[in-house]
Each structure stands twice: as C-alpha cells, then as structure tokens.
Write an enzyme that holds these catalytic residues in place. Structure first.
Site, PDB file in Angstrom:
ATOM      1  N   LYS A  33       0.889  -1.139   0.037  1.00 55.69           N
ATOM      2  CA  LYS A  33      -0.033   0.134  -0.093  1.00 55.69           C
ATOM      3  C   LYS A  33       0.938   1.149   0.130  1.00 55.69           C
ATOM      4  CE  LYS A  33      -2.442   1.749   3.725  1.00 55.69           C
ATOM      5  NZ  LYS A  33      -2.461   3.037   3.826  1.00 55.69           N
ATOM      6  N   ASP A  60      -3.667   4.299  -1.542  1.00 52.36           N
ATOM      7  CA  ASP A  60      -4.503   4.859  -0.426  1.00 52.36           C
ATOM      8  C   ASP A  60      -4.365   6.265  -0.353  1.00 52.36           C
ATOM      9  OD1 ASP A  60      -6.285   4.732   1.607  1.00 52.36           O
ATOM     10  OD2 ASP A  60      -4.579   4.000   2.838  1.00 52.36           O
ATOM     11  N   LYS A  62      -7.118   8.387  -0.261  1.00 54.08           N
ATOM     12  CA  LYS A  62      -8.337   8.714   0.314  1.00 54.08           C
ATOM     13  C   LYS A  62      -8.974  10.313  -0.002  1.00 54.08           C
ATOM     14  CE  LYS A  62      -6.807   6.681   4.537  1.00 54.08           C
ATOM     15  NZ  LYS A  62      -5.550   6.203   4.262  1.00 54.08           N
ATOM     16  N   ASP A  65     -13.181  15.739  -1.615  1.00 54.10           N
ATOM     17  CA  ASP A  65     -13.194  17.202  -2.104  1.00 54.10           C
ATOM     18  C   ASP A  65     -14.364  17.120  -2.725  1.00 54.10           C
ATOM     19  OD1 ASP A  65     -12.474  19.842  -2.793  1.00 54.10           O
ATOM     20  OD2 ASP A  65     -10.392  18.914  -2.745  1.00 54.10           O
ATOM     21  N   THR A 124     -10.436   3.861  10.921  1.00 51.61           N
ATOM     22  CA  THR A 124     -10.243   2.703  11.826  1.00 51.61           C
ATOM     23  C   THR A 124      -9.765   3.622  13.502  1.00 51.61           C
ATOM     24  OG1 THR A 124      -8.398   1.910  11.047  1.00 51.61           O
ATOM     25  CG2 THR A 124     -10.166   0.915  10.716  1.00 51.61           C
ATOM     26  N   ARG A 216       2.378  -1.393  11.113  1.00 50.18           N
ATOM     27  CA  ARG A 216       3.448  -1.349  12.024  1.00 50.18           C
ATOM     28  C   ARG A 216       3.654  -2.665  12.710  1.00 50.18           C
ATOM     29  NH1 ARG A 216       0.866   4.056  14.296  1.00 50.18           N
ATOM     30  NH2 ARG A 216      -0.971   3.007  13.443  1.00 50.18           N
TER      31      ARG A 216
HETATM   32  O1  LIG Z   1      -9.662   3.374   8.315  1.00 49.51           O
HETATM   33  C1  LIG Z   1      -8.422   3.361   7.899  1.00 49.51           C
HETATM   34  C2  LIG Z   1      -8.220   3.668   6.667  1.00 49.51           C
HETATM   35  C3  LIG Z   1      -6.583   3.441   6.234  1.00 49.51           C
HETATM   36  N1  LIG Z   1      -5.659   2.847   7.147  1.00 49.51           N
HETATM   37  C4  LIG Z   1      -4.488   2.888   6.848  1.00 49.51           C
HETATM   38  O2  LIG Z   1      -4.195   1.447   7.071  1.00 49.51           O
HETATM   39  C5  LIG Z   1      -2.690   1.461   7.769  1.00 49.51           C
HETATM   40  C6  LIG Z   1      -2.747   0.920   9.037  1.00 49.51           C
HETATM   41  O3  LIG Z   1      -1.315   0.814   9.488  1.00 49.51           O
HETATM   42  P1  LIG Z   1      -0.875   0.264  10.759  1.00 49.51           P
HETATM   43  O4  LIG Z   1       0.411   0.470  10.938  1.00 49.51           O
HETATM   44  O5  LIG Z   1      -1.228  -1.216  10.846  1.00 49.51           O
HETATM   45  O6  LIG Z   1      -1.836   0.849  11.845  1.00 49.51           O
HETATM   46  C7  LIG Z   1      -2.169   2.952   7.385  1.00 49.51           C
HETATM   47  O7  LIG Z   1      -1.436   3.294   6.299  1.00 49.51           O
HETATM   48  C8  LIG Z   1      -3.471   4.022   7.498  1.00 49.51           C
HETATM   49  O8  LIG Z   1      -3.248   5.146   6.480  1.00 49.51           O
HETATM   50  C9  LIG Z   1      -6.204   2.782   8.409  1.00 49.51           C
HETATM   51  O9  LIG Z   1      -5.466   2.450   9.301  1.00 49.51           O
HETATM   52  N2  LIG Z   1      -7.595   3.169   8.682  1.00 49.51           N
END
Ligand SMILES: O=c1ccn([C@@H]2O[C@H](COP(=O)(O)O)[C@@H](O)[C@H]2O)c(=O)[nH]1
Length: 238
Positions: A33, A60, A62, A65, A124, A216
């Site tokens: 991603k 991603d 997002k 606008d 999230t 992470r």
């Molecule tokens: O609702 C959302 C939409 C996108 N993300 C993205 O996913 C990854 C999650 O990374 P972690 O390190 O596993 O937390 C990150 O790139 C976010 O921009 C999200 O977390 N929630």
C-alpha cells in the site's frame, strides 16, 4: 488466493530509499500500500518500482473534495495502473459517482485496467466516543459505517475500507460481490498504536475481510520477516 495474498502491507515511510529497503527486506509481500506520506514524498516513482517487481498496489490517497476535484484526482490516479484506490464515502453520492466514472476514463486513456475504487466508511482510528462527541454524528458507530458502505454501493463503487469489527454486518447487508478491505488489524502480541477498532488477523478473516492491511506490527517490528511469518502462520491455521 492463499492467506498471505490477503495481507496488504503499507509502505508508511518518508522516502524512496526507505521504501525500497522495506520491499527488499520482505520479498514475500505481494501487495503493498502506498499512502499519503510516501506518495507526497516520491510521487509516482514508487509505483513504477513496485510494478517493475510485479507487486500489486493499493494507492491509498483517500480523496475527499468536491465532485469535480475528486473526479480529476481519480482520473489521474487510474492512469497509474494500480489495483485499489480510495476515496472517502463522506464525499457524498455526486462525488462518488463522478469518481467511479473518472477511474474508467483515466484507465482507458492510459490503456490500463481501472483500479477497484473503494470508499473509507469511517477511519479505524476513530472510536465510538469520538464519533459522537468530537464529530457530533448522531448515529451509533456500526450504523454510521453501514450507511457509508450502502452509500458507496449505491454510487456504484467496488467496495469499502472498514474496521474488521464491522465487516460481518457490512458483508451481510452489501453482499459477497462487494470488496471489504480492513485496516486496524492487530496480532495479539502487537501494540494498538492509534487504532481504535481492531481485531487480530485470524479474527478479521473469520469476520469476512477480503484483505487485511497490516502495517506497524510488521514494518516497525525489530524483525519484520519474523513478524510476517508469525502472522502468516496464524492465518494458515484454520
Ligand atoms: O480506516 C483506515 C483507513 C486506512 N488506514 C491505513 O492503513 C494503514 C494501517 O497501518 P497500521 O500501521 O497497521 O496501523 C495505514 O497506512 C493507514 O493509513 C487505516 O489505518 N484506517
């Protein structure tokens, strides 16, 4: 699709050098991603590098606008030949429909396949309390996520990004022809960080996710390969 191919790993790093180092360190990862940080830093160069290595790409960005601007951004992004692209469901129906049309036009112009266009239902990192008290949304969180998924579906999008905690209900309502991509996935041994609505990888798959976005817990681990292996083993156990 085997279980490993359901894992999308975010390249949430500041520059091209760090991104390439991570891709080299984890050759098992087939789906990467590219998000706001890396794309803002490197532009499309990183996409060319991933494609030259036969990787699948989730762009991603997002977009959020007015319809004309979202459509223009989607048209441009679709020309990169990526697999998944995001917009926010809260853009509203006019922008979502315009975005959907724009990815077809952009891909056709570039002679590539259009990406699956998927909408963020609710980040999230937002808790039920924050939804109610900070964002002043007068709906229960699962109901809000469901309404955003239905809006995306009615607008013709291919699927949504949602928390694994809501995916069962969303799939029940939106059906199996709609794609569910779930970030906020945390193995039992990993830190939550800023994620507020998470499940473990095996719970998320059981709940109905098509793809898991896991960052992470892998990329910030002292041994990313070992972390990947532990997650892969967890998913291969039925
Ligand atoms: O609702 C959302 C939409 C996108 N993300 C993205 O996913 C990854 C999650 O990374 P972690 O390190 O596993 O937390 C990150 O790139 C976010 O921009 C999200 O977390 N929630």
């Amino acid at each position: 699709m085997n279980a490993d191919e359901r894992i999308i790993v975010p390249l949430d790093v500041p520059d091209l050098e760090s991104a390439i180092a991570l891709v080299d360190k984890l050759p098992q990862v087939t789906f990467w991603k590219v998000g706001l940080e890396l794309f803002t830093s490197t532009g499309p160069t990183i996409l060319e590098i991933l494609k030259s290595r036969q990787k699948r790409i989730f762009l991603d960005l997002k977009f959020h606008d007015i319809p004309n601007t979202v459509a223009g951004a989607c048209r441009a992004a679709a020309g990169y030949g990526v697999d998944l692209l995001t917009v926010h469901a809260t853009n509203g129906k006019d922008a979502l429909k315009a975005a959907m049309e724009a990815v077809q036009v952009g891909a056709e112009k570039a002679g590539t396949q259009p990406p699956k266009l998927i909408a963020i239902t609710l980040l999230t990192s937002i808790s039920a309390r924050q939804l109610a008290f900070d964002l002043k949304i007068p709906l229960e969180l699962p109901e809000f996520a469901l309404q955003m998924a239905l809006l995306a579906q009615e607008s013709g999008l291919d699927g949504v990004v949602c928390s694994p905690q809501e995916v069962t209900q969303l799939r029940e309502t939106c059906g199996n022809d709609f794609l569910f991509v779930c970030p906020g996935v945390r193995p039992s041994w990993a830190d939550q960080g800023d994620q507020k609505r998470s499940l473990t990888p095996s719970q998320a798959i059981k709940a109905g996710a098509d793809y898991l976005v896991i960052g992470r817990p892998i990329t910030a681990a002292s041994d990313p390969e070992l972390a990947w292996q532990k997650i892969s083993e967890e998913l291969s156990k039925k």
